[in-house]
Every structure is written in structure tokens, then in C-alpha cells.
Design an enzyme around this catalytic site. Structure first.
Site, short mmCIF file in Angstrom:
data_model
loop_
_atom_site.label_atom_id
_atom_site.label_comp_id
_atom_site.label_asym_id
_atom_site.label_seq_id
_atom_site.Cartn_x
_atom_site.Cartn_y
_atom_site.Cartn_z
N ASP A 2 9.68 -7.50 -3.80
CA ASP A 2 8.51 -7.73 -3.00
C ASP A 2 8.35 -9.16 -3.01
O ASP A 2 8.34 -9.90 -4.10
CB ASP A 2 7.40 -6.84 -3.51
CG ASP A 2 6.29 -6.99 -2.47
OD1 ASP A 2 5.87 -5.80 -2.22
OD2 ASP A 2 5.77 -7.72 -2.37
N PHE A 29 -15.96 0.43 17.26
CA PHE A 29 -15.49 -0.10 18.22
C PHE A 29 -15.60 0.69 19.52
O PHE A 29 -14.42 1.54 19.68
CB PHE A 29 -14.09 -0.68 18.22
CG PHE A 29 -13.88 -1.85 17.03
CD1 PHE A 29 -14.93 -2.69 17.09
CD2 PHE A 29 -13.11 -1.84 16.04
CE1 PHE A 29 -14.81 -3.78 16.16
CE2 PHE A 29 -13.06 -2.67 15.19
CZ PHE A 29 -13.91 -3.75 15.10
N TYR A 52 0.86 -1.41 0.03
CA TYR A 52 0.04 -0.02 0.15
C TYR A 52 0.78 1.10 -0.24
O TYR A 52 1.03 2.05 -0.97
CB TYR A 52 -0.79 -0.05 1.21
CG TYR A 52 -1.82 1.07 1.36
CD1 TYR A 52 -2.25 1.92 0.40
CD2 TYR A 52 -1.93 1.62 2.57
CE1 TYR A 52 -3.25 2.92 0.46
CE2 TYR A 52 -2.82 2.79 2.94
CZ TYR A 52 -3.43 3.42 1.89
OH TYR A 52 -4.08 4.49 2.18
N ASN A 96 -2.17 7.38 11.00
CA ASN A 96 -3.37 6.43 10.29
C ASN A 96 -3.38 6.85 8.76
O ASN A 96 -3.69 7.69 8.23
CB ASN A 96 -4.72 6.67 10.85
CG ASN A 96 -5.14 5.89 12.22
OD1 ASN A 96 -4.30 6.57 13.14
ND2 ASN A 96 -5.69 4.77 12.35
N TYR A 142 3.38 -6.49 16.93
CA TYR A 142 3.65 -5.51 15.81
C TYR A 142 4.50 -4.25 16.17
O TYR A 142 5.52 -4.01 15.59
CB TYR A 142 2.41 -5.12 15.12
CG TYR A 142 2.46 -4.23 14.04
CD1 TYR A 142 3.16 -4.24 12.78
CD2 TYR A 142 1.92 -2.76 14.03
CE1 TYR A 142 3.42 -3.50 11.76
CE2 TYR A 142 2.08 -1.97 13.41
CZ TYR A 142 2.84 -2.05 12.14
OH TYR A 142 2.91 -1.03 11.19
#
Ligand code: UFG
Length: 322
Positions: free
Chosen positions: A31, A207, A11, A169, A141
């Protein structure tokens, strides 16, 4: 001379390849296509399918393409999966990056920009996070990304200069080039909300709506993927001035609630986003917003694409891909 982009079919990686090419730089992509997409790499960009955990391959690429610097995206990046399968993250992120760095030293490539994350901080102690904020990652992570930053800091003594870019984000797309967010499974708010509005995904579960925020939902700092790409170019240019290793936060400094993002998606879609309210997701801080003063002053970087542009671009990408 070329820039080696590991994970250049992913991405943020594919948007950065596009950005570097547009600024006239030669790029080679490595990749393994475990999560990336071959079609996200433009025609004319040399592409090698393989792992960063293959030193002979990395040395060969560096020599064949006269690589002068590396932008290292290739990584495992799902927070939830890192909790259920930490071995995949320690192997895929830390062990693989260690192998990559060894190969770069052997090939005498001395410059690297590393794709890091706000997940290195853990629970925020202040609403706006500076790079000096305590680092207590809440999941494997974030821990693996932090350990790699420490590894890079140590390897500065071996002649490898590096910059870690801590994204907040990442969102948005470049629909005119067919580039956008295509994770599988998808866990991120913007593509899930768009999918719900398009009817290609189920109604979104928000959430938690009992946080101490203005509407009870979590606040995040959304930054357009092309603004992130721009930061990578600026970090590459900065590497000659870096004394060893340093890190920069990449965010806008503006926080938006989940409800505000859903409202923005509804405006782009022309229909409300079907959603329900569920319990809080474990490990979600109430507010996570960057203080990117350091990137603004040292990299001369500033995000220029606001939330409406982020959502519009993502909307066009996902509605074209339908
Ligand atoms: N959210 C929902 N419903 C969903 C998905 C997300 O309500 O179905 C909410 C989350 O609770 C959060 C916000 O939308 O408040 C954004 O969630 P994302 O999953 O899109 O992103 P995160 O903030 O959890 O994670 C991002 C990066 C991670 C990184 C982290 C740093 O995607 O890679 O920031 O803290 F680790």
C-alpha cells in the site's frame, strides 16, 4: 504461500486482510498510504509501503513471500474527483494495474481478485442489476474500473485467471478491531450522516427528494464491509474453477432510501440526523440494487449483516474514534 493484498491499508482492503487472517491465511500488504492507514494493518502482517506501479518491487514481494494469488484493491476511488481529474484515475487505476499485471506474469502468479464497482453499469435500465446489464459508466472512475475488467479478460489468455467483484454500497465497520471507513474527503452517506448526528460534521444535505421512489430519495443497496471481505475469500477459493475471467455483483438485493438510512442512523444515535434537502447530485441514478444470484450460486456467498447491523457497527466505530 501468501496472498498479496494491494491497498490492504484501505477501507475494504483492511477488512479483507482481517478476514483472511482469521481464516488462517498468510497475507502480505502492499500500500502506498496515499489514502490508506498504516494502523489499519494488523501487527504481524508483513507490510510494504510502495506502489503497484513498481514492477521490480512487486516481483520481489511475490518471490520473497511465495505469493500464490493477489487481491487488488489499490486504486483511486472518488467519483467526483475522477470527473475533475481524470488523468489521476487513468494513471492511478489503469496504468498502475497494467504494470501490476506485467509484474505478476513475470513472477508467475496466475490468480487475481479485482475490486470493482457497480459504477461500471451507469444508468440502470432495470431496478435489479445483473452482471449482463449494459455497461455505460457515467464517470472516469467507473470507466477505468471497466477497462481494467476488460484488460483482465484479455490477460486470461496469458495465464492470469481473475474474478472482478462489483461492489454496490460498501458500508459498516469492525469497531472491535478499530477498523472502519476513514476517507478524506468523505463523500459517503453513512459516515456523513453519523458525523452529522455526532456533531463532528455539518448537517447532511440530502441530494434530491423528487425521485420516483417511495419517499422521493435515492434507493441504494448497502452491503456490510465484512460481507464483502467474505466474498473475497470465496472468490480466491473459486479462482481454480474459473475459465479465464468472470465478474460477480455483490449486494444484498434490498434497496433502502436515503431517508430510511437517516432513520436507521437516528435509531443508533438516539438523536435525529440534522439534515436539509438540496438539489440532485449529478450522475446519481434513482435506484441501484444488485441482483447477486450469480455470487449466491457460484461463490455460495450471501450477505448476512442487515442495514441495522451496518449502521450500528459504523456508529460504534465513529463514536469510538471521536
Ligand atoms: N447522499 C446524500 N447526501 C450526501 C451523500 C450521499 O444524499 O451527502 C446520497 C446519494 O445521493 C446516494 C446515497 O446517498 O443516493 C448514497 O451515496 P454514496 O455517495 O454513499 O454512494 P453512491 O451510491 O454514490 O456510490 C457508491 C460507491 C461508489 C460507486 C457507486 C456505484 O460509493 O464508489 O456506488 O454506483 F461508484
Amino acid at each position: 504461500m501468501s496472498i498479496l493484498v494491494t491497498g490492504g491499508a484501505g477501507y475494504v482492503g483492511s477488512h479483507t486482510v482481517r478476514w483472511l487472517r482469521r481464516s488462517g491465511q498468510s497475507v502480505v500488504v502492499l500500500d502506498d498510504l496515499s489514502t490508506g492507514h498504516r494502523c489499519a494493518v494488523p501487527d504481524g502482517v508483513p507490510f510494504v509501503q510502495g506502489s503497484v506501479d513498481d514492477p521490480a518491487l512487486v516481483v520481489d514481494i511475490c518471490r520473497t513471500h511465495a505469493v500464490s494469488a493477489v487481491v487488488h484493491f489499490a486504486a483511486k476511488s472518488l467519483v467526483g474527483e475522477s470527473v475533475s481529474n481524470p488523468r489521476k484515475y487513468w494513471t492511478g487505476n489503469v496504468v498502475a494495474t497494467h504494470a501490476l499485471l506485467g509484474a505478476l506474469l513475470d513472477a508467475e502468479v496466475g490468480k487475481l481478485v479485482f475490486s470493482s464497482t457497480a459504477a461500471v453499469y451507469g444508468e440502470p435500465e432495470t431496478p435489479h442489476l445483473l452482471e449482463s446489464h449494459p455497461k455505460r459508466p457515467m464517470n472516469p472512475y467507473g470507466r477505468t474500473k471497466l477497462v481494467i475488467e476488460e484488460l483482465l479478460s484479455d490477460y486470461a489468455r496469458l495465464g492470469l485467471r481473475s474474478i472482478a467483484l462489483r461492489y454496490f454500497n460498501a458500508a459498516g465497520a469492525e469497531p472491535s478491531d478499530g477498523l472502519g471507513e476513514r476517507h478524506d474527503p468523505e463523500t459517503h452517506l453513512v459516515p456523513l450522516a453519523i458525523g452529522a448526528a455526532l456533531g463532528t460534521r455539518p448537517a447532511l444535505t440530502v441530494f434530491g427528494n423528487d425521485y420516483a421512489t417511495k419517499d422521493g430519495t435515492c434507493v441504494r443497496d448497502y452491503v456490510h464491509v465484512s460481507d464483502l471481505a467474505d466474498a473475497h475469500e470465496k472468490a480466491l477459493a473459486r479462482l481454480d474453477l474459473v475459465d479465464g475471467h468472470t465478474a460477480y455483483n455483490l449486494g444484498s438485493g434490498d434497496g433502502y432510501t436515503v431517508k430510511e438510512v437517516l432513520d436507521q442512523v437516528a435509531r443508533a444515535a438516539g438523536v435525529p440526523v440534522p439534515h436539509t434537502f438540496g438539489p440532485r447530485r449529478a450522475g446519481d441514478p434513482a435506484v441501484l440494487v444488485a441482483d447477486s444470484t450469480k455470487a449466491r450460486s457460484e461463490l455460495a456467498w450471501a450477505p448476512v449483516r442487515s442495514l441495522d447491523r451496518i449502521v450500528d457497527d459504523a456508529w460504534r466505530f465513529h463514536s469510538n474514534a471521536r
